[in-house]
Design a protein around this motif. Structure first.
Motif, short mmCIF file in Angstrom:
data_model
loop_
_atom_site.label_atom_id
_atom_site.label_comp_id
_atom_site.label_asym_id
_atom_site.label_seq_id
_atom_site.Cartn_x
_atom_site.Cartn_y
_atom_site.Cartn_z
N ARG A 118 -6.26 -8.23 5.96
CA ARG A 118 -6.23 -6.87 5.42
C ARG A 118 -7.04 -5.93 6.29
N GLU A 119 -8.27 -6.37 6.60
CA GLU A 119 -9.15 -5.52 7.40
C GLU A 119 -8.55 -5.23 8.76
N GLU A 120 -7.93 -6.26 9.32
CA GLU A 120 -7.35 -6.08 10.65
C GLU A 120 -6.18 -5.09 10.60
N LYS A 121 -5.35 -5.22 9.58
CA LYS A 121 -4.19 -4.33 9.47
C LYS A 121 -4.63 -2.89 9.20
N VAL A 122 -5.66 -2.74 8.36
CA VAL A 122 -6.16 -1.39 8.07
C VAL A 122 -6.67 -0.74 9.34
N LYS A 123 -7.41 -1.53 10.12
CA LYS A 123 -7.99 -1.01 11.36
C LYS A 123 -6.86 -0.59 12.31
N ARG A 124 -5.85 -1.45 12.42
CA ARG A 124 -4.74 -1.15 13.33
C ARG A 124 -4.00 0.12 12.89
N ALA A 125 -3.81 0.24 11.58
CA ALA A 125 -3.09 1.41 11.07
C ALA A 125 -3.90 2.69 11.30
N LEU A 126 -5.22 2.59 11.13
CA LEU A 126 -6.06 3.77 11.35
C LEU A 126 -6.05 4.18 12.82
N ASP A 127 -6.11 3.16 13.69
CA ASP A 127 -6.06 3.47 15.13
C ASP A 127 -4.73 4.11 15.51
N MET A 128 -3.68 3.65 14.84
CA MET A 128 -2.33 4.15 15.12
C MET A 128 -2.25 5.66 14.91
N VAL A 129 -2.97 6.18 13.90
CA VAL A 129 -2.93 7.62 13.66
C VAL A 129 -4.21 8.30 14.18
N GLN A 130 -4.90 7.61 15.08
CA GLN A 130 -6.13 8.12 15.71
C GLN A 130 -7.19 8.54 14.69
N MET A 131 -7.34 7.72 13.65
CA MET A 131 -8.34 8.05 12.64
C MET A 131 -9.30 6.87 12.47
N GLY A 132 -9.44 6.07 13.55
CA GLY A 132 -10.22 4.83 13.49
C GLY A 132 -11.63 4.99 12.95
N LYS A 133 -12.25 6.17 13.18
CA LYS A 133 -13.66 6.32 12.82
C LYS A 133 -13.84 6.80 11.37
N PHE A 134 -12.74 7.05 10.66
CA PHE A 134 -12.85 7.72 9.37
C PHE A 134 -12.72 6.80 8.17
N GLY A 135 -12.71 5.47 8.44
CA GLY A 135 -12.47 4.50 7.37
C GLY A 135 -13.40 4.64 6.17
N GLY A 136 -14.68 5.03 6.41
CA GLY A 136 -15.64 5.07 5.32
C GLY A 136 -15.66 6.38 4.56
N ARG A 137 -14.88 7.35 5.01
CA ARG A 137 -14.93 8.66 4.36
C ARG A 137 -14.09 8.69 3.09
N ARG A 138 -14.37 9.71 2.27
CA ARG A 138 -13.53 9.96 1.09
C ARG A 138 -12.47 10.99 1.49
N PRO A 139 -11.31 10.93 0.86
CA PRO A 139 -10.25 11.89 1.21
C PRO A 139 -10.72 13.34 1.16
N ALA A 140 -11.60 13.67 0.18
CA ALA A 140 -12.02 15.06 0.03
C ALA A 140 -12.84 15.54 1.22
N GLN A 141 -13.35 14.59 2.03
CA GLN A 141 -14.15 14.99 3.18
C GLN A 141 -13.30 15.22 4.41
N LEU A 142 -11.99 15.10 4.28
CA LEU A 142 -11.11 15.25 5.44
C LEU A 142 -10.33 16.55 5.35
N SER A 143 -9.92 17.05 6.52
CA SER A 143 -9.08 18.25 6.53
C SER A 143 -7.66 17.87 6.13
N GLY A 144 -6.84 18.87 5.87
CA GLY A 144 -5.46 18.62 5.44
C GLY A 144 -4.69 17.76 6.44
N GLY A 145 -4.85 18.08 7.71
CA GLY A 145 -4.14 17.32 8.75
C GLY A 145 -4.59 15.87 8.79
N GLN A 146 -5.92 15.68 8.66
CA GLN A 146 -6.45 14.32 8.68
C GLN A 146 -5.97 13.54 7.46
#
Lengths: 366, 424
Positions: A118-146
């Motif tokens: 699971r962790e590996e797939k999540v990491k790969r998916a986040l990297d795929m959309v160039q959001m690798g560093k944002f795993g620990g954030r809450r959605p409300a802390q992200l911009s609309g595009g992110q």
């Protein structure tokens, strides 16, 4: 994608109808087949039935009549969570009480995927959309595009073969929308995912899709690749809805094979290509794209009909010039010309003559 | 920005510190806002904060009628200081002498019965002791008739009871803890403070029953209200408004009317029991004048306080969250439990807090349908106030209730966070 037929259809709608109130049909007799790997856009004004179609495919609405097939199997009675279809929503629908990584992990958890995988797939998916560093954030802390990137990653992380997108970029500003349009198409093609994309933005539809289904009044008005849709609209609605368009109304005077002569209501006579007019005397609406209007007589065919026009307004738009003309009583006749070194800049009040190639001027239903 | 600008205070255009200028600019607004809220502020102070404050004070003030004990019995208070109840001997002569002087003065003012009643709260028997002693003592010659110890013992043997004198000594200050001791079911003896016998601990029992029943009622309103609130939030506005009126209609009806209605429905010959018997059951259900009745009636009455906060929170949750969860492969239950439910906790918190706090202080309903084992602490507080006239104990019980609620509120804030509570 041109060779699609019912046999290799991955998604198929067969005579699908939908009514909410038992009185009016929101979707009338929908037939559509999609091969695997295609990026198909459902385009249309609001209330045209496109979102309803998407929701029926996802399983959130049931078809009143007809059959929806996924990979050859009817799915009408399969609940949404067993269809294995990824979905991206307009408002992102990221779960606000979970972090980004937990959001992505959710579809894997309900599928009982092991923790390390699971962790590996999540990491790969986040990297795929160039959001690798944002795993620990809450959605409300992200911009609309992110947020939309995360929503996309979440819809893809469990590797569905079909992904549905319901106006995913509707809430974003223009520049971000263009970047994401490109990214979504790239991802869809790289991963070989079949995608159904719903939008009311025709530019988005043209730039992203393999094929576009133009919806109006519960029917597909035309289903074709973007270039065909733009250059060869099959009826007035499609011509009006896709791109900018000049229209004039008149009566068919003569049909000669691939061309016809139309007498406009003001008495002027023009050349056109008969598309859905069949007989002399029929009323028609002719449609011509602003960039296909020619006012250099040398480039017209000998014997071609021309119209007198008066320049009303000249707008400098940088890459193009936009000139508004009065033609045959129509004061909103627009001509677009490229800002090339040798291009003429017309002045208001100038009298000119305009014409076009007969195949660019399409005689459609009135 | 250079680093130097961080240390020096920022100045406004005319050279004054920016903070000062800002305060000046905002002062007018603040004053205007204060004037607007002033009437409410005054009203709250006069009609709420001050009376409650005085009520809380009453729980520790050592008074008989309107006067403090040390003012009524100055001679006894002064002389009893040196006496130790643990010595096992009756107080010395000067204490009896003081008592004779103070009692005679009190009899003049007709306040000796109030003294008696005050000490009767400590040990029963004081009231008649003081009342019967008033007239004889007033006839004594306080200068020459000594020693008074014998004279008091002649009046009544109880004047030689060490426990009585111990009570007087313990309550000889301007402030007393004896009301709070009573509220905790504790008592003071000559050996010190101890809890009463388990079968006499009525306030502990009542307090636990009040909290327990309130908790149960809160849970019942949640179990019944949650689906209703969800339905309301899920329906189209036109239908949900109609249903909301049905929820609010009982809410707008007088509490007394609704409680009386439950009395009619739940009684032995009432609608529910008649239907029960019609169904073929022989036994009539005991639904009223017990805890069952209180739970049923209060759950119904408090239900809107649970539904409304839940509804307002659920209204803000777009249906696309559930759809998203299902499209990601979650079954209906998983989608609800993992995605929808966590987002409604703010509403559950608000509703539960509201219902629980209201329930703990409920009076009319337990009084009318509670019977003997369904009464709440508030009924006892009312009894102490209105029937037994022991305002000190009533105030102590009320203060205790307030403290318990504040403690629970604090724990709740630590666990859930009051910031997350949404009331609408």
């Amino acid at each position: 994608m041109a060779g699609s037929s019912a046999n290799d259809a991955f998604v198929a709608f067969e005579r699908v109808q939908k009514s909410y109130d038992g009185e009016t049909l929101v979707v009338k007799d929908l037939n559509l087949t999609m091969p695997k790997g295609e990026f198909l856009t459902m385009l249309g004004p609001s209330g045209s039935g496109k979102t309803t179609c998407l929701m029926m495919l996802a399983g959130f609405e049931t078809a009143t009549h007809g059959e929806i097939l996924l990979d050859g199997k009817p799915i009408n009675n399969i609940p949404p969570h067993k269809r294995g279809i990824g979905m991206v929503f307009q408002n992102y629908a990221l779960f606000p009480h979970m972090t980004v990584a937990e959001n992505l992990s959710f579809p894997l958890e309900v599928r009982k995927v092991g923790k390390s995988e699971r962790e590996e797939k999540v990491k790969r998916a986040l990297d795929m959309v160039q959001m690798g560093k944002f795993g620990g954030r809450r959605p409300a802390q992200l911009s609309g595009g992110q947020q939309q990137r995360i929503a996309l990653a979440r819809a893809l992380v469990f590797e569905p073969e079909l992904v549905l997108m319901d106006e995913p970029l509707g809430a974003l500003d223009k520049q971000l929308r263009e970047t994401l349009q490109f990214e979504i198409t790239r991802l869809a093609h790289d991963l070989g995912i079949t995608t159904v994309y719903v939008t009311h933005d025709q530019t988005e539809a043209l730039t992203m899709s393999d094929r576009v289904a133009v919806f109006d009044d519960g029917r597909i008005q035309q289903l074709a690749s973007p270039d065909v849709l733009y250059e060869q609209p099959q009826n007035s609605f499609v011509a009006q809805f896709i791109g900018e368009n000049n229209t004039m109304e008149g009566v068919v005077q003569e049909i000669k094979g691939d061309t016809c002569i139309v007498k406009l209501d003001g008495g002027e006579v023009i050349d056109a290509k008969p598309v859905n007019v069949t007989k002399v005397g029929e009323r028609t609406r002719v449609s011509i794209r602003p960039e296909r209007v020619e006012f250099n007589k040398d480039r017209l065919q000998p014997g071609a009909h021309t119209l007198k026009a008066e320049v009303l307004e000249f707008i400098y738009m940088g890459d193009i010039f936009r000139t508004r003309l009065r033609v045959a009583g129509n004061e909103d006749f627009v001509v677009k010309t490229r800002n090339a070194p040798d291009q003429v800049r017309l002045k208001p009040g100038q009298q000119i003559e305009i014409g076009w190639l007969p195949e660019d001027c399409r005689a459609l239903d009135a | 920005m250079s680093d130097a600008s961080l240390d020096a205070p920022v100045l406004s255009a005319d050279g004054k510190p920016l903070k000062q200028s800002l305060n000046q600019a905002l002062r007018k607004q603040k004053i205007r806002a204060l004037i607007l809220i002033a009437p409410l502020l005054v009203f709250v102070m006069v009609s709420f904060v001050a009376p409650i404050g005085s009520m809380l004070m009453r729980s520790v003030q050592n008074t008989a009628g309107v006067d403090y004990i040390p003012d009524l019995m100055p001679n006894v208070v002064a002389s009893i200081k040196d006496w130790d109840p643990r010595s096992g001997e009756t107080p010395p002569e000067e204490v009896y002498r003081g008592m004779a002087i103070d009692l005679a003065a009190a009899f003049e003012n007709r306040s000796h019965t109030q003294l008696g009643r005050r000490f009767n709260y400590e040990s029963p028997g004081f009231s008649s002791l003081f009342r019967s002693a008033g007239r004889p003592v007033s006839r004594w010659d306080l200068e020459n008739d000594g020693p008074f110890k014998e004279k008091f013992l002649d009046l009544n043997d109880d004047w030689g009871n060490i426990e009585y004198w111990a009570s007087i000594k313990a309550n000889s200050g301007y402030y007393t803890t004896s009301y709070f001791l009573a509220a905790f079911d504790a008592e003071r003896t000559s050996e010190g403070i101890r809890f009463k016998d388990p079968d006499q601990r009525i306030y502990q029992k009542l307090m636990l029953r009040t909290l327990g029943l309130s908790l149960l009622i809160t849970f019942c309103t949640l179990a019944l209200g949650y689906p209703v609130a969800w339905l309301l939030a899920d329906l189209p506005v036109r239908t949900s408004n109609l249903l909301l009126i049905l929820v609010l209609l009982p809410f707008w009806t007088s509490l007394l009317v609704r409680t009386s209605a439950w009395k009619i429905l739940l009684q032995d010959q009432g609608v529910i029991n008649n239907f029960w018997v019609w169904l073929g059951f022989a036994e009539r259900l005991p639904l009223i004048n017990n805890q069952t009745g209180v739970i049923i009636a209060m759950t119904h009455i408090l239900l809107p306080f649970m539904i409304l906060p839940l509804y307002s929170v659920m209204k803000t949750i777009p249906p696309s969250y559930l759809r998203a969860a299902k499209s990601l492969g979650a079954s209906n239950w998983t989608a609800f439990w993992r995605v929808y439910f966590p987002q409604t906790t703010a509403g559950i918190g608000a509703g539960a807090l509201l219902v629980f706090i209201l329930a703990v202080g409920y009076f009319i309903t337990p009084e009318l349908v509670g019977g003997a084992d369904g009464t709440f602490i508030s009924n006892r507080i009312y009894f102490q106030f209105a029937v037994s006239g022991n305002w000190g104990l009533a105030a102590a019980l009320g203060t205790l209730m307030l403290v318990v609620i504040l403690v629970l509120y604090y724990i709740y804030d630590k666990l859930v966070g009051v910031d997350n509570v949404k009331l609408g």
